[in-house]
Design an enzyme around this catalytic site. Structure first.
Site, short mmCIF file in Angstrom:
data_model
loop_
_atom_site.label_atom_id
_atom_site.label_comp_id
_atom_site.label_asym_id
_atom_site.label_seq_id
_atom_site.Cartn_x
_atom_site.Cartn_y
_atom_site.Cartn_z
N SER A 97 0.85 -1.19 0.00
CA SER A 97 0.00 0.00 0.00
C SER A 97 0.89 1.24 0.00
CB SER A 97 -0.87 0.01 1.26
OG SER A 97 -1.49 1.28 1.43
N TYR A 144 -1.89 -0.98 10.47
CA TYR A 144 -2.04 -1.22 9.03
C TYR A 144 -0.80 -0.70 8.29
CZ TYR A 144 -3.95 -1.26 4.30
OH TYR A 144 -4.14 -1.49 2.95
N1 LIG Z 1 -8.62 -0.68 -1.56
C1 LIG Z 1 -7.56 0.09 -1.37
O1 LIG Z 1 -7.62 1.33 -1.48
C2 LIG Z 1 -6.23 -0.54 -1.02
C3 LIG Z 1 -5.10 0.29 -1.04
C4 LIG Z 1 -3.86 -0.29 -0.76
C5 LIG Z 1 -3.78 -1.63 -0.48
N2 LIG Z 1 -4.90 -2.41 -0.45
C6 LIG Z 1 -4.74 -3.83 -0.16
O2 LIG Z 1 -5.43 -4.60 -1.12
C7 LIG Z 1 -5.77 -5.86 -0.57
C8 LIG Z 1 -7.23 -6.15 -0.87
O3 LIG Z 1 -8.04 -5.25 -0.12
P1 LIG Z 1 -9.40 -4.63 -0.66
O4 LIG Z 1 -9.27 -3.17 -0.63
O5 LIG Z 1 -9.81 -5.30 -1.89
O6 LIG Z 1 -10.39 -5.01 0.56
P2 LIG Z 1 -11.62 -6.01 0.66
O7 LIG Z 1 -12.63 -5.73 -0.37
O8 LIG Z 1 -12.03 -5.95 2.08
O9 LIG Z 1 -10.96 -7.44 0.33
C9 LIG Z 1 -10.11 -8.11 1.23
C10 LIG Z 1 -10.00 -9.54 0.78
O10 LIG Z 1 -9.09 -10.22 1.69
C11 LIG Z 1 -9.73 -11.38 2.13
N3 LIG Z 1 -9.30 -11.73 3.48
C12 LIG Z 1 -9.31 -10.97 4.59
N4 LIG Z 1 -8.90 -11.68 5.64
C13 LIG Z 1 -8.61 -12.92 5.19
C14 LIG Z 1 -8.15 -14.12 5.79
N5 LIG Z 1 -7.90 -14.19 7.11
N6 LIG Z 1 -7.97 -15.20 5.03
C15 LIG Z 1 -8.22 -15.15 3.69
N7 LIG Z 1 -8.66 -14.07 3.06
C16 LIG Z 1 -8.86 -12.96 3.80
C17 LIG Z 1 -11.22 -11.11 2.08
O11 LIG Z 1 -11.93 -12.33 1.89
P3 LIG Z 1 -12.79 -13.09 3.01
O12 LIG Z 1 -13.31 -12.06 3.97
O13 LIG Z 1 -13.85 -13.76 2.19
O14 LIG Z 1 -11.83 -14.06 3.60
C18 LIG Z 1 -11.32 -10.28 0.82
O15 LIG Z 1 -11.44 -11.09 -0.31
C19 LIG Z 1 -5.43 -5.78 0.91
O16 LIG Z 1 -4.19 -6.37 1.15
C20 LIG Z 1 -5.36 -4.28 1.15
O17 LIG Z 1 -4.56 -3.96 2.25
C21 LIG Z 1 -6.13 -1.89 -0.71
#
Ligand SMILES: NC(=O)c1ccc[n+]([C@@H]2O[C@H](COP(=O)([O-])OP(=O)(O)OC[C@H]3O[C@@H](n4cnc5c(N)ncnc54)[C@H](OP(=O)(O)O)[C@@H]3O)[C@@H](O)[C@H]2O)c1
Length: 249
Positions: A141, A155
């Protein structure tokens, strides 16, 4: 090089599901895992309908179950005939100001994003070494470049750790046969960001995922996505005196 067989963790929503849709549209075979299997089944049905010629395997995986990670990666690889790209994407954004009585929330974030990230990295590298190569993608991130006051301290630390692991691996595999990409997304629409107070400079899921997939396909060593405005902003983040970082919290 076309990486045909791609595993994505955390594929049940947000960026993971978005990347699955984008790679499916490119004709790639997919291995998708997360805890919410109902979501994965729906996604699999959608992708099978739109792209009948690709293989899509789904599996339940809690990345904090460290013994399950190599087992599930192995089973998924077998189902789609190998793996040549693994995207370590699963993550959470729980958190609470440090010292204010909710250490479990901060611990959960570091365990899921960093410790379980490390387990996925170890697993993918072992598999790639056996098969002769592959592309490992770490979803970090922009917040890995700074600290912020309030509930996102853990985080930020988890993502700084992820970026650092990726940088070490880029040095380790400088000459291949494993290719490493560290992606630093800015704020992109997802379930995680829907819960976040800050919507500053947020882009929609499709725009953010397009920038991510472009950088992944080019196998960039390290990339901030979307590039504008986040590439210059991350430079600023690194230099900002701590009191000004609250704008990113
Ligand atoms: N969106 C942004 O602006 C942003 C920016 C920088 C980085 N990121 C990173 O991108 C990645 C995806 O995040 P997102 O924004 O798409 O959020 P999201 O929509 O909440 O998706 C998170 C995903 O991670 C899975 N997950 C969470 N805990 C888990 C566990 N214990 N075991 C297996 N799967 C797990 C969730 O699936 P289940 O709940 O079904 O397990 C879900 O599919 C993360 O690493 C986040 O830090 C996001």
């Amino acid at each position: 090089m076309t990486r045909q067989k791609i595993l994505i963790t955390g594929a049940s929503s947000g960026l993971g599901a978005g990347m699955a849709r984008a790679f499916a549209a490119k004709g790639r075979d997919l291995a998708l895992c997360a805890r919410r299997t109902d979501r994965l089944d729906e996604l699999k049905a959608e992708l099978a309908d739109r792209h009948p010629n690709i293989k899509v395997a789904v599996a339940a995986l809690d990345v904090n179950d460290h013994e399950a990670v190599p087992r599930v990666f192995g089973e998924l690889a077998q189902e789609i005939g190998g793996l040549d790209r693994v995207i370590v994407n699963a993550g959470i954004g729980k958190g609470w100001p440090l010292g204010e009585g909710k250490p479990w929330a901060n611990k959960a974030t570091i365990e899921t994003n960093l410790v379980a990230g490390l387990v996925q990295i170890e697993t993918a590298l072992e598999m790639f070494k056996k098969s002769g190569g592959g592309h490992l993608v770490l979803i970090s991130s922009v917040l890995g470049n700074t600290g912020v006051p309030g509930g996102k301290a853990a985080y930020c630390a988890s993502k700084a750790g992820m970026t650092s692991l990726g940088e070490s691996l880029r040095a380790e595999y400088d000459k291949g046969p494993i290719s490493i990409t560290v992606l630093e997304p800015g704020y992109i629409e997802s379930e995680m960001t829907a819960r976040s107070a800050s919507t500053m400079l947020m882009v929609d899921n499709e725009t953010g995922v397009r920038a991510m997939v472009e950088a992944i396909e080019k196998e960039k060593g390290r990339a901030v996505v979307p590039r504008w405005p986040w590439a210059p902003l991350t430079q600023v983040m690194r230099l900002l005196p701590p009191k000004f970082t609250k704008h990113f919290a």
